[in-house]
Scaffold this motif. Sequence first.
Motif, short mmCIF file in Angstrom:
data_model
loop_
_atom_site.label_atom_id
_atom_site.label_comp_id
_atom_site.label_asym_id
_atom_site.label_seq_id
_atom_site.Cartn_x
_atom_site.Cartn_y
_atom_site.Cartn_z
N GLN A 113 0.84 -1.18 0.00
CA GLN A 113 0.00 0.00 0.00
C GLN A 113 0.89 1.25 0.00
OE1 GLN A 113 -3.22 0.01 -0.28
NE2 GLN A 113 -3.60 2.20 -0.05
N VAL A 114 0.59 2.16 -0.91
CA VAL A 114 1.37 3.39 -1.01
C VAL A 114 0.69 4.47 -0.17
CG1 VAL A 114 2.15 5.19 -2.58
CG2 VAL A 114 2.16 2.80 -3.32
N GLN A 115 1.49 5.20 0.57
CA GLN A 115 0.99 6.36 1.31
C GLN A 115 1.80 7.58 0.91
OE1 GLN A 115 1.20 5.10 5.47
NE2 GLN A 115 -1.02 4.86 5.46
N LEU A 116 1.12 8.70 0.79
CA LEU A 116 1.76 9.96 0.44
C LEU A 116 1.59 10.93 1.59
CD1 LEU A 116 0.45 10.35 -3.24
CD2 LEU A 116 2.56 9.26 -2.45
N VAL A 117 2.70 11.48 2.08
CA VAL A 117 2.67 12.40 3.20
C VAL A 117 3.21 13.75 2.75
CG1 VAL A 117 3.46 12.87 5.53
CG2 VAL A 117 2.96 10.52 4.83
N GLN A 118 2.38 14.77 2.87
CA GLN A 118 2.74 16.11 2.41
C GLN A 118 3.29 16.96 3.53
OE1 GLN A 118 -1.29 16.22 -0.29
NE2 GLN A 118 -0.30 18.17 0.13
N SER A 119 4.10 17.94 3.14
CA SER A 119 4.58 18.96 4.06
C SER A 119 4.72 20.26 3.29
CB SER A 119 5.90 18.55 4.70
OG SER A 119 6.90 18.39 3.72
N GLY A 120 4.84 21.34 4.04
CA GLY A 120 4.92 22.65 3.41
C GLY A 120 3.57 23.34 3.47
N GLY A 121 3.44 24.38 2.72
CA GLY A 121 2.21 25.15 2.72
C GLY A 121 2.22 26.20 3.80
N GLY A 122 1.12 26.94 3.91
CA GLY A 122 1.01 27.97 4.92
C GLY A 122 0.47 29.26 4.35
N LEU A 123 0.71 30.33 5.08
CA LEU A 123 0.21 31.65 4.72
C LEU A 123 1.38 32.53 4.29
CD1 LEU A 123 -1.94 33.92 4.70
CD2 LEU A 123 -1.45 34.25 7.13
N VAL A 124 1.28 33.11 3.10
CA VAL A 124 2.30 34.01 2.60
C VAL A 124 1.62 35.22 1.96
CG1 VAL A 124 4.01 32.21 2.19
CG2 VAL A 124 2.43 32.86 0.35
N GLN A 125 2.43 36.23 1.67
CA GLN A 125 1.91 37.39 0.97
C GLN A 125 2.12 37.23 -0.53
OE1 GLN A 125 3.85 40.80 2.75
NE2 GLN A 125 2.26 40.96 4.31
N ALA A 126 1.36 37.94 -1.28
CA ALA A 126 1.48 37.88 -2.73
C ALA A 126 2.91 38.20 -3.15
CB ALA A 126 0.51 38.85 -3.39
N ALA A 185 6.25 19.57 -0.37
CA ALA A 185 6.93 18.29 -0.55
C ALA A 185 5.96 17.16 -0.29
CB ALA A 185 8.14 18.17 0.38
N CYS A 186 6.19 16.05 -0.95
CA CYS A 186 5.32 14.88 -0.82
C CYS A 186 6.20 13.64 -0.85
CB CYS A 186 4.31 14.87 -1.96
SG CYS A 186 3.22 13.42 -2.00
N VAL A 187 6.22 12.92 0.25
CA VAL A 187 7.04 11.72 0.37
C VAL A 187 6.16 10.48 0.21
CG1 VAL A 187 8.60 10.40 1.84
CG2 VAL A 187 8.60 12.90 1.94
N ALA A 188 6.60 9.58 -0.64
CA ALA A 188 5.87 8.33 -0.85
C ALA A 188 6.49 7.21 -0.04
CB ALA A 188 5.89 7.96 -2.34
N THR A 189 5.67 6.50 0.68
CA THR A 189 6.14 5.33 1.42
C THR A 189 5.35 4.12 0.96
OG1 THR A 189 4.57 5.68 3.22
CG2 THR A 189 6.73 6.70 3.43
N GLY A 190 5.88 2.96 1.23
CA GLY A 190 5.24 1.74 0.77
C GLY A 190 5.96 1.20 -0.44
N ARG A 191 5.42 0.17 -1.00
CA ARG A 191 6.10 -0.53 -2.09
C ARG A 191 5.51 -0.15 -3.44
NH1 ARG A 191 6.90 -7.10 -2.67
NH2 ARG A 191 8.05 -7.05 -4.64
N PHE A 192 6.34 0.36 -4.28
CA PHE A 192 5.97 0.52 -5.67
C PHE A 192 7.25 0.57 -6.48
CE2 PHE A 192 7.06 5.01 -6.25
CZ PHE A 192 7.09 5.47 -4.95
N ASP A 193 7.20 0.02 -7.68
CA ASP A 193 8.40 -0.07 -8.50
C ASP A 193 8.51 1.07 -9.49
OD1 ASP A 193 7.85 -3.60 -8.57
OD2 ASP A 193 9.25 -2.46 -7.32
#
Length: 116
Positions: free
Chosen positions: A1-14, A21-29
């Motif tokens: 089973q593949v899981q994707l865990v995101q990080s980053g984002g937030g509040l910024v000014q124009a 970032a998105c890290v994939a864990t689990g098995r996939f080739d």
Amino acid sequence: QVQLVQSGGGLVQAGESLTLACVATGRFDAFDSVGWYRQGAGSQRDLVARITGGGMVEYSDDVKGRFTISEDDAKKTVYLQMNGLKPEDTDTYYCYLQGYSGAFYWGQGTQVTVSS
């Protein structure tokens, strides 16, 4: 089973920048494509950028020239560098991975808010 865990984002000014970032864990080739969608409240989920397994890169017209997608195979991580952010970029961003079998996996979503 593949899981994707995101990080980053937030509040910024124009005009400022953020990196997701998105890290994939689990098995996939291998994968058919990996990338990012975004979705506003009450709206459909729209493609922002993706990389195919063959290395082709695709961006939506409204982020071309401002956003850059990249991947680190060793870290099983896909990034979205967002420069020149605009208030209309405010959305929830989701990474995804589509395997060759057609299976589609989503990250948990991360909020990006750009103030004017």
